[in-house]
Design an enzyme around this catalytic site. Structure first.
Site, PDB file in Angstrom:
ATOM      1  N   CYS A  77       0.869  -1.174   0.000  1.00  0.00           N
ATOM      2  CA  CYS A  77       0.000   0.000   0.000  1.00  0.00           C
ATOM      3  C   CYS A  77       0.909   1.227   0.000  1.00  0.00           C
ATOM      4  O   CYS A  77       1.607   1.486   0.981  1.00  0.00           O
ATOM      5  CB  CYS A  77      -0.872  -0.027   1.249  1.00  0.00           C
ATOM      6  SG  CYS A  77      -1.874   1.451   1.420  1.00  0.00           S
ATOM      7  N   GLY A  78       0.934   1.941  -1.123  1.00  0.00           N
ATOM      8  CA  GLY A  78       1.865   3.063  -1.266  1.00  0.00           C
ATOM      9  C   GLY A  78       1.510   4.252  -0.383  1.00  0.00           C
ATOM     10  O   GLY A  78       2.371   4.804   0.312  1.00  0.00           O
ATOM     11  N   ASN A 201      -6.588  -4.200  -8.700  1.00  0.00           N
ATOM     12  CA  ASN A 201      -6.864  -2.764  -8.610  1.00  0.00           C
ATOM     13  C   ASN A 201      -6.934  -2.218 -10.037  1.00  0.00           C
ATOM     14  O   ASN A 201      -6.024  -2.464 -10.832  1.00  0.00           O
ATOM     15  CB  ASN A 201      -5.737  -2.075  -7.826  1.00  0.00           C
ATOM     16  CG  ASN A 201      -5.591  -2.645  -6.422  1.00  0.00           C
ATOM     17  OD1 ASN A 201      -6.446  -2.427  -5.575  1.00  0.00           O
ATOM     18  ND2 ASN A 201      -4.526  -3.402  -6.183  1.00  0.00           N
ATOM     19  N   ARG A 220      -9.205  -2.964  -5.213  1.00  0.00           N
ATOM     20  CA  ARG A 220      -9.604  -4.292  -4.748  1.00  0.00           C
ATOM     21  C   ARG A 220      -9.839  -4.243  -3.235  1.00  0.00           C
ATOM     22  O   ARG A 220      -9.041  -3.646  -2.505  1.00  0.00           O
ATOM     23  CB  ARG A 220      -8.439  -5.249  -5.075  1.00  0.00           C
ATOM     24  CG  ARG A 220      -8.576  -6.630  -4.528  1.00  0.00           C
ATOM     25  CD  ARG A 220      -7.404  -7.455  -4.928  1.00  0.00           C
ATOM     26  NE  ARG A 220      -6.176  -7.101  -4.206  1.00  0.00           N
ATOM     27  CZ  ARG A 220      -5.117  -7.900  -4.106  1.00  0.00           C
ATOM     28  NH1 ARG A 220      -5.132  -9.066  -4.710  1.00  0.00           N
ATOM     29  NH2 ARG A 220      -4.039  -7.522  -3.452  1.00  0.00           N
ATOM     30  N   CYS A 228      -4.850   5.873  -4.866  1.00  0.00           N
ATOM     31  CA  CYS A 228      -4.168   4.615  -4.516  1.00  0.00           C
ATOM     32  C   CYS A 228      -2.703   4.790  -4.908  1.00  0.00           C
ATOM     33  O   CYS A 228      -2.387   5.006  -6.086  1.00  0.00           O
ATOM     34  CB  CYS A 228      -4.809   3.450  -5.274  1.00  0.00           C
ATOM     35  SG  CYS A 228      -3.907   1.906  -5.065  1.00  0.00           S
ATOM     36  N   GLY A 229      -1.814   4.726  -3.923  1.00  0.00           N
ATOM     37  CA  GLY A 229      -0.398   5.036  -4.154  1.00  0.00           C
ATOM     38  C   GLY A 229       0.290   4.079  -5.105  1.00  0.00           C
ATOM     39  O   GLY A 229       1.028   4.498  -6.011  1.00  0.00           O
ATOM     40  N   THR A 230       0.047   2.777  -4.919  1.00  0.00           N
ATOM     41  CA  THR A 230       0.696   1.821  -5.818  1.00  0.00           C
ATOM     42  C   THR A 230       0.116   1.963  -7.233  1.00  0.00           C
ATOM     43  O   THR A 230       0.829   1.797  -8.222  1.00  0.00           O
ATOM     44  CB  THR A 230       0.520   0.375  -5.299  1.00  0.00           C
ATOM     45  OG1 THR A 230      -0.836   0.184  -4.874  1.00  0.00           O
ATOM     46  CG2 THR A 230       1.461   0.080  -4.147  1.00  0.00           C
TER      47      THR A 230
HETATM   48  N1  LIG Z   1      -6.414  -2.311  -2.341  1.00  0.00           N
HETATM   49  C1  LIG Z   1      -5.021  -2.626  -2.511  1.00  0.00           C
HETATM   50  C2  LIG Z   1      -4.199  -2.363  -1.290  1.00  0.00           C
HETATM   51  C3  LIG Z   1      -4.139  -0.917  -0.884  1.00  0.00           C
HETATM   52  C4  LIG Z   1      -3.399  -0.052  -1.894  1.00  0.00           C
HETATM   53  C5  LIG Z   1      -3.267   1.344  -1.412  1.00  0.00           C
HETATM   54  N2  LIG Z   1      -4.436   2.099  -1.219  1.00  0.00           N
HETATM   55  C6  LIG Z   1      -2.130   2.138  -2.028  1.00  0.00           C
HETATM   56  O1  LIG Z   1      -2.055   3.336  -1.721  1.00  0.00           O
HETATM   57  O2  LIG Z   1      -1.291   1.579  -2.724  1.00  0.00           O
HETATM   58  C7  LIG Z   1      -4.858  -4.111  -2.861  1.00  0.00           C
HETATM   59  O3  LIG Z   1      -5.687  -4.933  -2.439  1.00  0.00           O
HETATM   60  O4  LIG Z   1      -3.881  -4.432  -3.551  1.00  0.00           O
END
Ligand SMILES: N[C@@H](CCC[C@H](N)C(=O)O)C(=O)O
Length: 329
Positions: A77-78, A201, A220, A228-230
Site C-alpha cells: 500500500c503506497g 486494482n 480491490r 491509490c499510491g501503488t
Molecule cells: N487495495 C489494494 C491495497 C491498498 C493499496 C493502497 N491504497 C495504495 O495506496 O497503494 C490491494 O488490495 O492491492
C-alpha cells in the site's frame, strides 16, 4: 480492551494506524480482519479505506501489514507506507528507515514538503513485474502490455503489472473516465471471474494538457478511493512505457484527494518507482472494543491535528482547481 488509533491519510486514501511494535495483542489474522471490517465501516463512528498494522521486525526498522476495508490483506500500500514511514521515523527520531512488507523490505525517507507545512515522505515501490503470473492474471500469454481484453472492453487497451500488488491500468479519454465503464470492469474483475482469481486494482489514467496525469482507481477490497499510491506508481510507469512521460523525471500525479509526485527509474529491463507525497495525521483516539465482538465499540479521547488538516485542505483546493481546468481544457 482499550486501543489507541491514529487516523491518517495519503492523498485522502485514509487508514487507521495500530502500533503493535511494543505491545503485542496476540491477534490472529481472522481477528485482524474482523477488526478492520468493523473500524473501516463508513456507517460507523469511524470509517476508513484500511488498517495499517505496524509490528516489530527483525530485518527492518518496522513491519507494515495492510488490511483492506473488506478484511482482505494486501501485499502493499503506497499511500499507507508513507503514513507508516512518518509514524516510524517520528517514533524512532530518524529521517529514513526500512519497512518490511509482505513481500519485500522497502526504503522510506522524509522529503522536503510537497506543499507548505505538509509532512512529506518518499517511499520505494518495488519489485515491479509484468509477468501475468505475479498478479495473477490467467490468460494464454506471459504479459499484457497496452492490449485489449475483449471480455473487458472492445475499445480500451490495458496493461497488467504487479508492484507487487496487482494492477490493471488503462490510458483513457475524458469521456471514458467520466462514464460507468471503469466501475463495470472493476466489479467484473473483482467478482467471480476467469481472469483475476484474487481480484485486481483497476486504474483509468488521463494525461493532462499541461503535463502530469490524473489517475482514478477502483481498489480491490475497497471500491473507488480518493487515491491509490501503488496504482499511481504503476500508472506513471505505464505512461513512461507509452512515451507520455519520461523516465527519471518527476511526474505530477493528480487524484481525487490531492496530488503526489512519482519518478520512474529504469535500469535495463527492470523498474522501480519513487512515490512522494503527504503523510497526514487527522486525529488520534482511544476506542474501547471487545476483540471477540468487534462489531460494536465506543470512541473517546479524540484529538484532531487541526493545523495540519487546514494546510492539507489548501493543497487539495489548488490541486482540484488545476485538475478541473485541465479536464475541461
Ligand atoms: N487495495 C489494494 C491495497 C491498498 C493499496 C493502497 N491504497 C495504495 O495506496 O497503494 C490491494 O488490495 O492491492
Amino acid at each position: 480492551m482499550k486501543l489507541e488509533l491514529i487516523k491518517c491519510h495519503g492523498s485522502g486514501n485514509d487508514f487507521f494506524i495500530i502500533d503493535e511494535m511494543e505491545q503485542s495483542f496476540g491477534w490472529s489474522d481472522e481477528e485482524r480482519a474482523k477488526l478492520t471490517i468493523s473500524l473501516c465501516n463508513r456507517g460507523s463512528e469511524l470509517g476508513a479505506d484500511g488498517i495499517l498494522f505496524i509490528l516489530a521486525s527483525e530485518v527492518a526498522d518496522a513491519k507494515m501489514r495492510v488490511f483492506n476495508a473488506d478484511g482482505s490483506e494486501a501485499s502493499m500500500c503506497g499511500n499507507g507506507l508513507r503514513c507508516v514511514a512518518r509514524y516510524v521515523c517520528e517514533k524512532l527520531k530518524i529521517k529514513e528507515a526500512t519497512i518490511d512488507t509482505m513481500k519485500v523490505t522497502l526504503h522510506v525517507s522524509k522529503e522536503s514538503d510537497i506543499y507548505k507545512d505538509i509532512p512529506t515522505y518518499k517511499v520505494e515501490i518495488s519489485p515491479v513485474s509484468f509477468d501475468v503470473a505475479t498478479l495473477p492474471l490467467h490468460i494464454n500469454q506471459h504479459q499484457l502490455v497496452n492490449e485489449k481484453m475483449e471480455d473487458l472492453s472492445e475499445d480500451i487497451a490495458f496493461t497488467a503489472l504487479s508492484v507487487p500488488n496487482p494492477h490493471l491500468v488503462a490510458i483513457v479519454e475524458k469521456e471514458q473516465m467520466q462514464s460507468d465503464i471503469q466501475e463495470e470492469i472493476s466489479l467484473y474483475v473483482n467478482g467471480e471471474n476467469d481472469y483475476f482469481p484474487d481480484g485486481v486494482n483497476v486504474s483509468f489514467v488521463k494525461p493532462l494538457p499541461e503535463g502530469g496525469i490524473f489517475v482514478r482507481t477502483y481498489e480491490r477490497g475497497v471500491g473507488f478511493t480518493n487515491a491509490c499510491g501503488t496504482a499511481m506508481s504503476a500508472s506513471s510507469l505505464v505512461t513512461c512505457l507509452q512515451s507520455i512521460n519520461t523516465y527519471e523525471q518527476p511526474i505530477e500525479v493528480y487524484n481525487n484527494g490531492g496530488k503526489v509526485r512519482c519518478i520512474v527509474h529504469k535500469q535495463n529491463d527492470s523498474f522501480t518507482i519513487d512515490l512522494i507525497g503527504n503523510a497526514s495525521f487527522v486525529y488520534q483516539c482511544t476506542i474501547e472494543i471487545d476483540i471477540n465482538h468487534p462489531g460494536t465499540f465506543t470512541v473517546d479521547n479524540s484529538e484532531e491535528y487541526i493545523e495540519e488538516m487546514m494546510q492539507y485542505a489548501k493543497l487539495q483546493q489548488e490541486a482540484s482547481a488545476f485538475l478541473t481546468k485541465q479536464l475541461n481544457a
